[in-house]
Design a protein around this motif. Structure first.
Motif, PDB file in Angstrom:
ATOM      1  N   UNK A 212      20.323 -11.379  -4.670  1.00  8.82           N
ATOM      2  CA  UNK A 212      20.979 -10.120  -4.353  1.00  8.82           C
ATOM      3  C   UNK A 212      19.972  -9.010  -4.083  1.00  8.82           C
ATOM      4  N   UNK A 213      18.935  -8.948  -4.906  1.00 12.69           N
ATOM      5  CA  UNK A 213      17.907  -7.928  -4.731  1.00 12.69           C
ATOM      6  C   UNK A 213      17.196  -8.110  -3.398  1.00 12.69           C
ATOM      7  N   UNK A 214      16.909  -9.358  -3.034  1.00  8.97           N
ATOM      8  CA  UNK A 214      16.245  -9.610  -1.755  1.00  8.97           C
ATOM      9  C   UNK A 214      17.167  -9.268  -0.585  1.00  8.97           C
ATOM     10  N   UNK A 215      18.450  -9.517  -0.731  1.00 12.26           N
ATOM     11  CA  UNK A 215      19.384  -9.165   0.342  1.00 12.26           C
ATOM     12  C   UNK A 215      19.350  -7.668   0.615  1.00 12.26           C
ATOM     13  N   UNK A 216      19.339  -6.869  -0.448  1.00 11.34           N
ATOM     14  CA  UNK A 216      19.282  -5.419  -0.272  1.00 11.34           C
ATOM     15  C   UNK A 216      17.922  -4.990   0.268  1.00 11.34           C
ATOM     16  N   UNK A 217      16.862  -5.669  -0.190  1.00  9.31           N
ATOM     17  CA  UNK A 217      15.526  -5.368   0.333  1.00  9.31           C
ATOM     18  C   UNK A 217      15.473  -5.628   1.830  1.00  9.31           C
ATOM     19  N   UNK A 218      15.989  -6.770   2.280  1.00  6.01           N
ATOM     20  CA  UNK A 218      15.991  -7.094   3.707  1.00  6.01           C
ATOM     21  C   UNK A 218      16.727  -6.028   4.498  1.00  6.01           C
ATOM     22  N   UNK A 219      17.852  -5.564   3.956  1.00 11.18           N
ATOM     23  CA  UNK A 219      18.625  -4.519   4.627  1.00 11.18           C
ATOM     24  C   UNK A 219      17.796  -3.247   4.777  1.00 11.18           C
ATOM     25  N   UNK A 220      17.111  -2.861   3.716  1.00 15.03           N
ATOM     26  CA  UNK A 220      16.355  -1.605   3.734  1.00 15.03           C
ATOM     27  C   UNK A 220      15.047  -1.708   4.507  1.00 15.03           C
TER      28      UNK A 220
END
Length: 337
Positions: free
Chosen positions: A270-278
């Motif tokens: 989940x953290x990586x998904x948000x990182x990829x988005x940002x």
């Protein structure tokens, strides 16, 4: 010459937006964790609160003792544009890159970011005899460094060492030409790890004390507690490893990086998904292999709802692992691209 393009570090741990330095270190950084002294944690938390009340916003545009982000980006962009067709040109480019990395203003900014992270990472074990000899950074030291002022030497060294030991990666410092000047990457691709951000006692002791790893529940807890007297070094190492995970959890929840996914029991996917988005600029694209839970789990609902509402999702294909593409994952586990 790839030195300016390939960076090593923990992608989830570090300052992502320099604006957080203006806001100051969150008070949650001083929450007492495993091995911490509650009085020491309270002392540093109060010092941090006082520091945030006593200082105004910093002039990042003017720079002070720090290198302004736009200048940092422009200089690195110019270095990357230098020719590298001959050995001599590569050496000249490397020298320019090294000079950029060692610029005093950039160094001050990096240390300020390291001190910000060290507030989460460093143990709070004792109240210092003098407020001038504290060994855990607060917002005061972060702002002093950005202003070009000196910080208590042992404290600065401890903060930098803690950041290096944990392999923190400050995205706007490592890729200012991308994150500051370009608004993000054009393309982000990855197959990030899917792990709970929590120390597994069983896994930790499997190779260190198998007899403890084989125990269950309360029996294992008692055996670990006995280590403090019978095998103090192992107990100390375990306590430090446990505290490291707790510190990462606290940073993920309070560090203003994962507003959409740092909920419930943290999982790195989940953290990586948000990182990829940002990391991706508004007109860019990112792609990742993640558990289908990114779209269906309750803890991920805020993130998935956000990318749908903002029309950032282009496609999602969900599969079961029947072909054992991931050999160690159960055949019925669902993942998505």
């Amino acid at each position: 010459f790839l030195d300016a393009n390939i960076r090593c570090g923990d992608a989830l741990l570090g300052v992502f937006d320099l604006a957080v330095l203006e806001e100051g270190i969150p008070d949650e950084a001083y929450k007492p964790l495993t091995g911490d002294n509650k009085d020491a944690a309270k002392y540093y938390q109060q010092r941090n609160r006082d520091a945030k009340k006593g200082q105004g916003l910093l002039d990042f545009a003017g720079g002070g003792g720090a290198m302004p982000p736009r200048r940092m980006a422009a200089v690195l962009g110019a270095i990357k544009a230098m020719p590298e067709d001959t050995v001599g040109q590569v050496e000249k480019k490397r020298a320019a890159f090294d000079a950029w990395k060692n610029d005093l203003g950039r160094w001050n900014t990096q240390v300020a970011c390291d001190l910000y992270m060290a507030a989460f990472l460093l143990p709070k074990t004792e109240v210092p005899a003098s407020h001038l000899r504290g060994m855990v950074p607060t917002t005061l030291e972060v702002r002093q460094k950005l202003a070009g002022d000196s910080v208590y030497g042992p404290l600065e060294a401890a903060g930098v060492d803690a950041a290096r030991f944990s392999s923190v990666l400050h995205w706007p410092l490592e890729f200012p030409d991308v994150m500051v000047a370009n608004g993000g990457f054009d393309v982000v691709l990855g197959n990030p790890p899917w792990e709970v951000v929590q120390l597994s006692e069983e896994e930790y002791f499997q190779s260190r004390a198998p007899e403890i790893a084989d125990l269950k529940g309360v029996a294992r807890k008692k055996a670990i507690a006995i280590l403090e007297e019978e095998r103090p070094q192992l107990f100390s190492d375990f306590s430090k490893a446990k505290r490291d995970f707790e510190a990462i959890n606290e940073f993920s929840r309070a560090g203003h990086r994962f507003e959409l996914t740092a909920r419930g029991k943290l999982n790195t996917f989940g953290l990586f998904a948000e990182l990829f988005l940002n990391l991706t600029r508004p007109k860019g694209r990112s792609g990742a292999i993640l558990p289908t839970g990114i779209a269906t789990d309750g803890n991920s609902s805020g993130f998935f709802g956000h990318i749908v509402a903002k029309k950032r999702i282009i496609s999602l294909y969900s599969f079961e692992n029947e072909e054992f593409i991931f050999p160690s994952v159960h055949h019925s586990f669902r993942f998505a691209i």
